[in-house]
Design a protein around this motif. Structure first.
Motif, PDB file in Angstrom:
ATOM      1  N   SER A  55      17.095  14.096 -20.759  1.00 19.23           N
ATOM      2  CA  SER A  55      18.289  13.251 -20.786  1.00 19.23           C
ATOM      3  C   SER A  55      18.069  11.923 -20.066  1.00 19.23           C
ATOM      4  O   SER A  55      18.739  10.941 -20.348  1.00 19.23           O
ATOM      5  N   ASP A  56      17.127  11.889 -19.128  1.00 19.74           N
ATOM      6  CA  ASP A  56      16.847  10.667 -18.373  1.00 19.74           C
ATOM      7  C   ASP A  56      15.343  10.406 -18.438  1.00 19.74           C
ATOM      8  O   ASP A  56      14.562  10.955 -17.657  1.00 19.74           O
ATOM      9  N   LEU A  57      14.941   9.549 -19.382  1.00 21.15           N
ATOM     10  CA  LEU A  57      13.519   9.316 -19.646  1.00 21.15           C
ATOM     11  C   LEU A  57      12.791   8.751 -18.432  1.00 21.15           C
ATOM     12  O   LEU A  57      11.731   9.250 -18.050  1.00 21.15           O
ATOM     13  N   GLN A  58      13.350   7.739 -17.788  1.00 22.40           N
ATOM     14  CA  GLN A  58      12.658   7.127 -16.649  1.00 22.40           C
ATOM     15  C   GLN A  58      12.511   8.109 -15.493  1.00 22.40           C
ATOM     16  O   GLN A  58      11.471   8.158 -14.837  1.00 22.40           O
ATOM     17  N   GLU A  75       3.900   3.953 -25.636  1.00 21.21           N
ATOM     18  CA  GLU A  75       5.333   4.173 -25.858  1.00 21.21           C
ATOM     19  C   GLU A  75       5.730   3.820 -27.287  1.00 21.21           C
ATOM     20  O   GLU A  75       5.152   2.928 -27.890  1.00 21.21           O
ATOM     21  N   ASP A  76       6.717   4.537 -27.774  1.00 20.79           N
ATOM     22  CA  ASP A  76       7.388   4.214 -29.034  1.00 20.79           C
ATOM     23  C   ASP A  76       8.851   4.016 -28.643  1.00 20.79           C
ATOM     24  O   ASP A  76       9.641   4.952 -28.688  1.00 20.79           O
ATOM     25  N   LYS A  77       9.171   2.814 -28.206  1.00 12.37           N
ATOM     26  CA  LYS A  77      10.508   2.547 -27.664  1.00 12.37           C
ATOM     27  C   LYS A  77      11.612   2.765 -28.688  1.00 12.37           C
ATOM     28  O   LYS A  77      12.689   3.226 -28.338  1.00 12.37           O
ATOM     29  N   ALA A  78      11.334   2.449 -29.951  1.00 12.49           N
ATOM     30  CA  ALA A  78      12.357   2.614 -30.988  1.00 12.49           C
ATOM     31  C   ALA A  78      12.804   4.068 -31.102  1.00 12.49           C
ATOM     32  O   ALA A  78      13.978   4.352 -31.345  1.00 12.49           O
ATOM     33  N   ASN A  79      11.883   5.014 -30.925  1.00 11.71           N
ATOM     34  CA  ASN A  79      12.199   6.440 -31.032  1.00 11.71           C
ATOM     35  C   ASN A  79      12.307   7.127 -29.675  1.00 11.71           C
ATOM     36  O   ASN A  79      12.407   8.352 -29.596  1.00 11.71           O
ATOM     37  N   LYS A  80      12.259   6.334 -28.606  1.00  8.36           N
ATOM     38  CA  LYS A  80      12.340   6.854 -27.232  1.00  8.36           C
ATOM     39  C   LYS A  80      11.293   7.936 -26.981  1.00  8.36           C
ATOM     40  O   LYS A  80      11.591   9.023 -26.470  1.00  8.36           O
ATOM     41  N   ILE A  81      10.045   7.615 -27.322  1.00 10.06           N
ATOM     42  CA  ILE A  81       8.925   8.527 -27.114  1.00 10.06           C
ATOM     43  C   ILE A  81       7.948   7.868 -26.146  1.00 10.06           C
ATOM     44  O   ILE A  81       7.573   6.713 -26.319  1.00 10.06           O
ATOM     45  N   VAL A  82       7.573   8.605 -25.109  1.00 12.16           N
ATOM     46  CA  VAL A  82       6.592   8.118 -24.151  1.00 12.16           C
ATOM     47  C   VAL A  82       5.480   9.156 -24.067  1.00 12.16           C
ATOM     48  O   VAL A  82       5.746  10.351 -23.947  1.00 12.16           O
TER      49      VAL A  82
END
Length: 91
Positions: A55-58, A75-82
């Motif tokens: 729920s909280d990526l950072q 990172e794939d910021k568009a898909n919120k993947i790190v």
């Protein structure tokens, strides 16, 4: 596994991780060990990847950096993947 636990304890003693993070990490290592021994005679040499929905990526990135010394590989910021890992140049 003793080496990994020793590293975690050292990080805890240095104040780099909390008691809760230490216990969570040791529990995860124990679970992996139990799973690996149940699958004998095969022994795992490494983990290729693990996917975790958070729920909280950072906050999660910070946790895995502190506890397991993983850093952002890409990172794939568009898909919120790190993707986190260990810089193999350091090894």
């Amino acid at each position: 596994m003793e080496r990994e636990i020793s590293k975690l304890v050292s990080r805890f003693e240095q104040g780099r991780i909390t008691r809760r993070e230490l216990i969570q990490a040791i529990a995860a290592l124990a679970a992996l060990s139990t799973t690996a021994s149940a699958a004998a005679p095969l022994r795992a040499g490494s983990i290729n990847h693990v996917s975790v929905l958070v729920s909280d990526l950072q906050r999660s990135i910070d946790f895995y950096n502190r506890v397991f010394s993983l850093s952002v590989i890409n990172e794939d910021k568009a898909n919120k993947i790190v993707r986190l890992g260990i810089d193999k140049k350091i090894l």
